[in-house]
Design a protein around this motif. Structure first.
Motif, PDB file in Angstrom:
ATOM      1  N   ALA A  84     -42.653 -30.715  64.182  1.00 16.20           N
ATOM      2  CA  ALA A  84     -42.457 -30.105  62.822  1.00 16.20           C
ATOM      3  C   ALA A  84     -43.484 -29.955  61.835  1.00 16.20           C
ATOM      4  N   LEU A  85     -44.414 -31.090  61.841  1.00 16.01           N
ATOM      5  CA  LEU A  85     -45.575 -31.159  61.111  1.00 16.01           C
ATOM      6  C   LEU A  85     -46.514 -30.184  61.551  1.00 16.01           C
ATOM      7  N   VAL A  86     -46.990 -30.035  62.969  1.00 19.06           N
ATOM      8  CA  VAL A  86     -47.778 -29.108  63.271  1.00 19.06           C
ATOM      9  C   VAL A  86     -47.341 -27.645  62.974  1.00 19.06           C
ATOM     10  N   GLU A  87     -46.322 -27.479  63.028  1.00 20.35           N
ATOM     11  CA  GLU A  87     -45.756 -26.175  62.580  1.00 20.35           C
ATOM     12  C   GLU A  87     -45.766 -25.634  61.012  1.00 20.35           C
ATOM     13  N   LYS A  88     -45.547 -26.801  60.299  1.00 21.99           N
ATOM     14  CA  LYS A  88     -45.676 -26.614  58.946  1.00 21.99           C
ATOM     15  C   LYS A  88     -47.119 -26.167  58.069  1.00 21.99           C
ATOM     16  N   TYR A  89     -47.863 -26.704  58.734  1.00 25.12           N
ATOM     17  CA  TYR A  89     -49.375 -26.559  58.266  1.00 25.12           C
ATOM     18  C   TYR A  89     -50.318 -25.394  58.914  1.00 25.12           C
TER      19      TYR A  89
ATOM     20  N   VAL B  45     -53.309 -25.038  59.410  1.00 21.43           N
ATOM     21  CA  VAL B  45     -54.229 -25.868  60.230  1.00 21.43           C
ATOM     22  C   VAL B  45     -53.509 -26.977  61.002  1.00 21.43           C
ATOM     23  N   LYS B  46     -53.741 -27.142  62.135  1.00 19.90           N
ATOM     24  CA  LYS B  46     -52.973 -28.334  62.924  1.00 19.90           C
ATOM     25  C   LYS B  46     -53.690 -29.577  62.365  1.00 19.90           C
ATOM     26  N   ARG B  47     -54.936 -29.617  62.076  1.00 15.75           N
ATOM     27  CA  ARG B  47     -55.631 -30.856  61.691  1.00 15.75           C
ATOM     28  C   ARG B  47     -55.045 -31.427  60.525  1.00 15.75           C
ATOM     29  N   SER B  48     -54.516 -30.531  59.527  1.00 12.38           N
ATOM     30  CA  SER B  48     -53.871 -31.027  58.297  1.00 12.38           C
ATOM     31  C   SER B  48     -52.850 -32.217  58.647  1.00 12.38           C
ATOM     32  N   ALA B  49     -52.330 -32.212  59.660  1.00 11.66           N
ATOM     33  CA  ALA B  49     -50.925 -32.853  60.029  1.00 11.66           C
ATOM     34  C   ALA B  49     -51.446 -34.380  60.326  1.00 11.66           C
ATOM     35  N   LEU B  50     -52.904 -34.648  60.441  1.00 15.52           N
ATOM     36  CA  LEU B  50     -53.412 -35.803  61.086  1.00 15.52           C
ATOM     37  C   LEU B  50     -52.970 -36.988  60.298  1.00 15.52           C
ATOM     38  N   ILE B  51     -53.320 -37.036  58.935  1.00 17.30           N
ATOM     39  CA  ILE B  51     -52.952 -38.397  58.312  1.00 17.30           C
ATOM     40  C   ILE B  51     -51.375 -38.895  58.239  1.00 17.30           C
TER      41      ILE B  51
ATOM     42  N   ALA C 277     -54.216 -36.858  69.313  1.00 21.09           N
ATOM     43  CA  ALA C 277     -55.309 -36.039  69.347  1.00 21.09           C
ATOM     44  C   ALA C 277     -55.112 -34.804  70.060  1.00 21.09           C
ATOM     45  N   GLU C 278     -53.838 -34.959  71.553  1.00 18.19           N
ATOM     46  CA  GLU C 278     -53.868 -34.129  72.129  1.00 18.19           C
ATOM     47  C   GLU C 278     -52.584 -32.914  71.127  1.00 18.19           C
ATOM     48  N   ARG C 279     -52.057 -33.552  70.550  1.00 13.14           N
ATOM     49  CA  ARG C 279     -50.897 -32.721  69.610  1.00 13.14           C
ATOM     50  C   ARG C 279     -51.858 -31.848  68.589  1.00 13.14           C
ATOM     51  N   LEU C 280     -52.902 -32.405  68.313  1.00 17.93           N
ATOM     52  CA  LEU C 280     -53.663 -31.677  67.218  1.00 17.93           C
ATOM     53  C   LEU C 280     -54.980 -30.949  67.846  1.00 17.93           C
ATOM     54  N   SER C 281     -55.255 -30.889  69.150  1.00 19.19           N
ATOM     55  CA  SER C 281     -56.314 -30.292  69.899  1.00 19.19           C
ATOM     56  C   SER C 281     -57.623 -30.833  69.240  1.00 19.19           C
ATOM     57  N   LEU C 282     -57.529 -32.329  68.950  1.00 19.39           N
ATOM     58  CA  LEU C 282     -58.788 -32.941  68.585  1.00 19.39           C
ATOM     59  C   LEU C 282     -58.996 -34.025  69.694  1.00 19.39           C
ATOM     60  N   THR C 283     -60.217 -34.763  69.414  1.00 17.83           N
ATOM     61  CA  THR C 283     -60.552 -35.578  70.333  1.00 17.83           C
ATOM     62  C   THR C 283     -60.322 -37.026  69.890  1.00 17.83           C
ATOM     63  N   PRO C 284     -60.027 -37.799  70.694  1.00 19.26           N
ATOM     64  CA  PRO C 284     -59.499 -39.232  70.068  1.00 19.26           C
ATOM     65  C   PRO C 284     -60.520 -39.858  69.359  1.00 19.26           C
TER      66      PRO C 284
ATOM     67  N   ARG D 270     -60.162 -41.400  65.425  1.00 19.24           N
ATOM     68  CA  ARG D 270     -60.523 -42.983  65.151  1.00 19.24           C
ATOM     69  C   ARG D 270     -61.500 -42.808  63.876  1.00 19.24           C
ATOM     70  N   ASN D 271     -62.428 -41.536  63.946  1.00 17.71           N
ATOM     71  CA  ASN D 271     -63.329 -41.487  62.788  1.00 17.71           C
ATOM     72  C   ASN D 271     -62.396 -41.179  61.338  1.00 17.71           C
ATOM     73  N   VAL D 272     -61.421 -40.605  61.490  1.00 12.78           N
ATOM     74  CA  VAL D 272     -60.823 -40.389  60.010  1.00 12.78           C
ATOM     75  C   VAL D 272     -59.872 -41.773  59.936  1.00 12.78           C
ATOM     76  N   ALA D 273     -59.152 -42.225  60.921  1.00 17.46           N
ATOM     77  CA  ALA D 273     -58.456 -43.680  60.862  1.00 17.46           C
ATOM     78  C   ALA D 273     -59.335 -44.698  60.052  1.00 17.46           C
ATOM     79  N   SER D 274     -60.447 -44.630  60.466  1.00 13.80           N
ATOM     80  CA  SER D 274     -61.499 -45.941  60.226  1.00 13.80           C
ATOM     81  C   SER D 274     -61.722 -45.862  58.833  1.00 13.80           C
ATOM     82  N   TYR D 275     -61.607 -44.676  58.072  1.00 11.09           N
ATOM     83  CA  TYR D 275     -61.793 -44.624  56.559  1.00 11.09           C
ATOM     84  C   TYR D 275     -60.710 -45.143  55.894  1.00 11.09           C
TER      85      TYR D 275
END
Length: 173
Positions: free
Chosen positions: A22-27, A29-35, A57-64, A68-73
């Motif tokens: 549902a989050l992926v459909e809501k935004y 841009v899929k990446r917006s669901a990351l946090i 990463a797979e759900r959002l078409s991103l790399t692991p 990690r780069n976003v999460a580490s912040y």
């Protein structure tokens, strides 16, 4: 994991898998669901494991690595398990000037653990963090999603007892 079949291939519960879909459909841009996805994943499994990162990463078409780069912040996201109650003591300038290090020292003394430590019973973990956004009420801590502010070291035993009592009321869980 194949599109439309995430529930059967997910490491997450069916309810969380559906929430992710549902989050992926809501935004737009899929990446917006990351946090939100990382927070929900951590709430369910306790931390961001390699497997959880790979699935997000797979759900959002991103790399692991991007995950990690976003999460580490963010100090509230972690890559290793924490205690049932994760205590974050803010030591940024406002909190530091009002006694945060004395507060942190008292938590270390009471729990017999240091920064990023976990008590032997797994109930508490402790970490020093840069900022929890409570500068007006310094010094402040966050325990999971609960804020405690305008603290002094003598408040520490009462705070710990409050969470120990929650654990005891839930039969140790």
């Amino acid at each position: 994991m194949t599109p439309g079949n995430s529930e059967t291939m997910s490491i997450f519960s069916p309810a969380l898998s559906a929430r992710f879909d549902a989050l992926v459909e809501k935004y737009p841009v899929k990446r917006s669901a990351l946090i939100p996805m990382m927070l929900y994943a951590q709430d369910e499994i306790g931390y961001l494991s390699d497997t959880a990162i790979a699935e997000i990463a797979e759900r959002l078409s991103l790399t692991p690595l991007e995950i990690r780069n976003v999460a580490s912040y963010y100090s509230m996201l972690r890559f290793k398990p924490a205690g049932k109650f994760n205590i974050q003591v803010c030591t940024n300038i406002s909190c530091m000037l009002r006694g945060a290090y004395d507060l942190f020292d008292r938590f270390q003394d009471e729990l017999h653990i240091g920064h990023k430590g976990i008590t032997a019973d797994g109930v508490f973990s402790l970490e020093e963090v840069e900022c929890i956004g409570a500068c007006c009420w310094a010094p402040a801590i966050q325990v999971n999603y609960d804020f405690h502010d305008d603290l002094v070291p003598d408040n520490v035993p009462k705070i710990l007892d409050q969470y120990r009592n929650r654990t005891a009321a839930n039969g140790g869980r």
